[in-house]
Design a protein around this motif. Sequence first.
Motif, PDB file in Angstrom:
ATOM      1  N   CYS A 115       0.824  -1.031  -0.140  1.00 54.60           N
ATOM      2  CA  CYS A 115      -0.087   0.009  -0.057  1.00 54.60           C
ATOM      3  C   CYS A 115       0.752   1.463  -0.080  1.00 54.60           C
ATOM      4  CB  CYS A 115      -0.772   0.042   1.273  1.00 54.60           C
ATOM      5  SG  CYS A 115      -2.129   1.146   1.124  1.00 54.60           S
ATOM      6  N   LYS A 116       1.994   1.249   0.562  1.00 53.09           N
ATOM      7  CA  LYS A 116       2.754   2.284   0.791  1.00 53.09           C
ATOM      8  C   LYS A 116       3.669   2.672  -0.526  1.00 53.09           C
ATOM      9  CE  LYS A 116       3.302   1.592   5.634  1.00 53.09           C
ATOM     10  NZ  LYS A 116       4.262   1.360   6.938  1.00 53.09           N
ATOM     11  N   MET A 117       3.815   1.525  -1.292  1.00 53.51           N
ATOM     12  CA  MET A 117       4.615   1.619  -2.483  1.00 53.51           C
ATOM     13  C   MET A 117       4.035   1.716  -3.919  1.00 53.51           C
ATOM     14  SD  MET A 117       6.812  -2.117  -1.706  1.00 53.51           S
ATOM     15  CE  MET A 117       7.851  -1.507  -2.839  1.00 53.51           C
ATOM     16  N   VAL A 118       2.617   2.316  -3.561  1.00 53.61           N
ATOM     17  CA  VAL A 118       1.837   2.209  -5.202  1.00 53.61           C
ATOM     18  C   VAL A 118       1.187   3.670  -5.024  1.00 53.61           C
ATOM     19  CG1 VAL A 118       1.497  -0.207  -5.395  1.00 53.61           C
ATOM     20  CG2 VAL A 118       0.070   0.979  -4.248  1.00 53.61           C
ATOM     21  N   GLU A 119       1.006   4.143  -6.223  1.00 55.22           N
ATOM     22  CA  GLU A 119       0.007   5.371  -6.293  1.00 55.22           C
ATOM     23  C   GLU A 119      -0.861   5.138  -7.300  1.00 55.22           C
ATOM     24  OE1 GLU A 119       2.223   8.676  -7.598  1.00 55.22           O
ATOM     25  OE2 GLU A 119       3.251   9.117  -5.777  1.00 55.22           O
ATOM     26  N   VAL A 120      -2.204   4.908  -7.101  1.00 57.84           N
ATOM     27  CA  VAL A 120      -3.299   4.721  -7.804  1.00 57.84           C
ATOM     28  C   VAL A 120      -4.284   5.744  -7.819  1.00 57.84           C
ATOM     29  CG1 VAL A 120      -5.082   3.151  -8.508  1.00 57.84           C
ATOM     30  CG2 VAL A 120      -2.986   2.270  -7.050  1.00 57.84           C
ATOM     31  N   LYS A 152      -6.070   0.170  -2.619  1.00 57.03           N
ATOM     32  CA  LYS A 152      -4.641   0.068  -3.185  1.00 57.03           C
ATOM     33  C   LYS A 152      -4.005  -1.284  -3.132  1.00 57.03           C
ATOM     34  CE  LYS A 152      -2.068   3.583  -2.009  1.00 57.03           C
ATOM     35  NZ  LYS A 152      -1.616   4.667  -1.352  1.00 57.03           N
ATOM     36  N   GLN A 153      -4.227  -1.870  -2.029  1.00 57.24           N
ATOM     37  CA  GLN A 153      -3.577  -3.423  -1.607  1.00 57.24           C
ATOM     38  C   GLN A 153      -4.254  -4.173  -2.797  1.00 57.24           C
ATOM     39  OE1 GLN A 153      -4.779  -4.045   2.204  1.00 57.24           O
ATOM     40  NE2 GLN A 153      -3.270  -2.999   3.254  1.00 57.24           N
ATOM     41  N   ASN A 154      -5.631  -4.231  -3.009  1.00 58.57           N
ATOM     42  CA  ASN A 154      -5.995  -5.178  -3.899  1.00 58.57           C
ATOM     43  C   ASN A 154      -5.511  -5.023  -5.446  1.00 58.57           C
ATOM     44  OD1 ASN A 154      -7.263  -6.401  -1.896  1.00 58.57           O
ATOM     45  ND2 ASN A 154      -8.933  -5.369  -2.124  1.00 58.57           N
ATOM     46  N   LEU A 155      -5.541  -3.699  -5.768  1.00 55.60           N
ATOM     47  CA  LEU A 155      -5.093  -3.265  -7.114  1.00 55.60           C
ATOM     48  C   LEU A 155      -3.546  -3.648  -7.328  1.00 55.60           C
ATOM     49  CD1 LEU A 155      -6.898   0.122  -7.529  1.00 55.60           C
ATOM     50  CD2 LEU A 155      -7.445  -1.973  -8.731  1.00 55.60           C
TER      51      LEU A 155
END
Length: 542
Positions: free
Chosen positions: A407-412, A470-473
């Motif tokens: 979750c901390k590593m992605v931008e969505v 965000k986690q799921n994506l």
Amino acid sequence: MELCIRSRALLNWNQQAPQFLGKSSLSANLKTQFLQFNKKKSNPLSLHKLPSFSRRTHHSAFPKCARKSTASASSSSVAVGPEKDRLPADIGITETVEPNSRLKLAVEVPPAVCDDCYKRVMNEFMKQAKVPGFRPGKNVPESILLSYVGKQNVLKATVESVLKRTLPHAMASVTGRALRDSVRIVTKFSDMEKAYSSHNSLRYDVIVDVAPEVKWIPDNGYKNLKIVVEIDSDINAKVASEKELRQRQKSLGALKIVTDRGLQIGDVVVLDISATKIDEDKSNAQNIPDAESKGFHFDTEDGDKVLPGFLDSIIGIQQGEKKSFPLVFPESWSQPSLRGVNAQFTVQCKELFYRDMPELDDSLADKLLPGCTTLEQVKESLFQKCLEVEQMAKDRATDNAILDQLCKMVEVDIPQSLFEEQGRQLYGARLLEIQANMKLNEQQLASLSSPKAVNEYLENQKENIANMMKQNLAVGDIFERENLQFSTDELVKEVENSIAEFKRHKQEYDEDRIREQVQEVLEGAKVLEWLREHAEIQYITR
């Protein structure tokens, strides 16, 4: 994906625990339920319970591209299907990117297309209308037919025909990207009628949510995860099995009244408890309702589950005696409003008991654990069971730590339609849990199911819902990037099991939806398995 769940300890006699009690880890369920509910006119929340598929089930937010979408304009709705009607001229489409992974399509329909739609509408009216003086199906002069049918009805039917024929062409530019059920015509139907009647052409705007892009920071950072997993000491198999054996020994004993001494470790005491909040000047005392309790049963062997210092402060108290003492709620306390609060506790000992328990030996084996003949056999069996629980809890904590890191590593840029779908699923889960625990009546259920209640939940839980999505994506993106797969047999088996579960509970279900959810669960399981194999994981006990 499934989040690690921490349960609160249940007290003897099913008493409500006051807020001087802390948290205690119990074994969480190994499976999480999938919940789906559809919006219906009669009830905004039509709930359906979906069976669990694996240990890592989750409320999914993986984007699914549109197979069949619906767009509506005022009172009319237009189905967007795969087939496109041939048009006499090209339509103009201008695509504008908007926030939240949304596109706006400005559609320009030339006069040639509008004229063709008008002719088709008139031909259809001519076939169906029974105009006095003309045989059914025969040519009727346009002016007479317009007068009979009504110009406004023809105008409305022509605009609807234009939308029906042109919308599939407009949506062709987002094929494979559009999210299901997110297509909507935003131009008012009345404005389209005015434009057509004035200029013999049509312009309308369509908005559609598209599958969001997952941006990794750093790129491919998920391939080199370094995870620190905190494990509760309570789930340690050796410690847990010893506690379980002690509890079983207690259940074979009896409580007897203490008459000649004060409270000792191992006793059970019944207390009346009150607490006040004390300011620094100690002049303004306020009651703390969450820390008050009457007739509270407290097993002193559970001293690690209460506010630090509470047990030490009441040791030696005798029946009928009162004690008052100050304590400070730690900053790590579960209830945020009490963190750091200075409190003055007053307790009165109502009753005091000691346990008269049998000695642990082989004669108790079958009573402690049916089927066992020796005490050693009991200990080993309990240890093995606790070992399984420890491993499952460890796996859950690992999955949770991995997901938090992703979750901390992605931008969505999360589409609103996906956000609302995920939020409604979570609210449906919460509502089912409330219903199961409280047996709500129809009026209460209707109130909690209202659009207002749902929207308030979506607003209050906005950050949590977004993080879960965000986690799921991120998980869905990894599944595709790493070309992970699961067998068709796995999918078929889990779908069949789920459908059987629905039938067993005599519940309605959508087989296509179940298949999608099963697929998402299996994808998630494969991704977490891959991440655990490639991550550097450190376990620490707290």
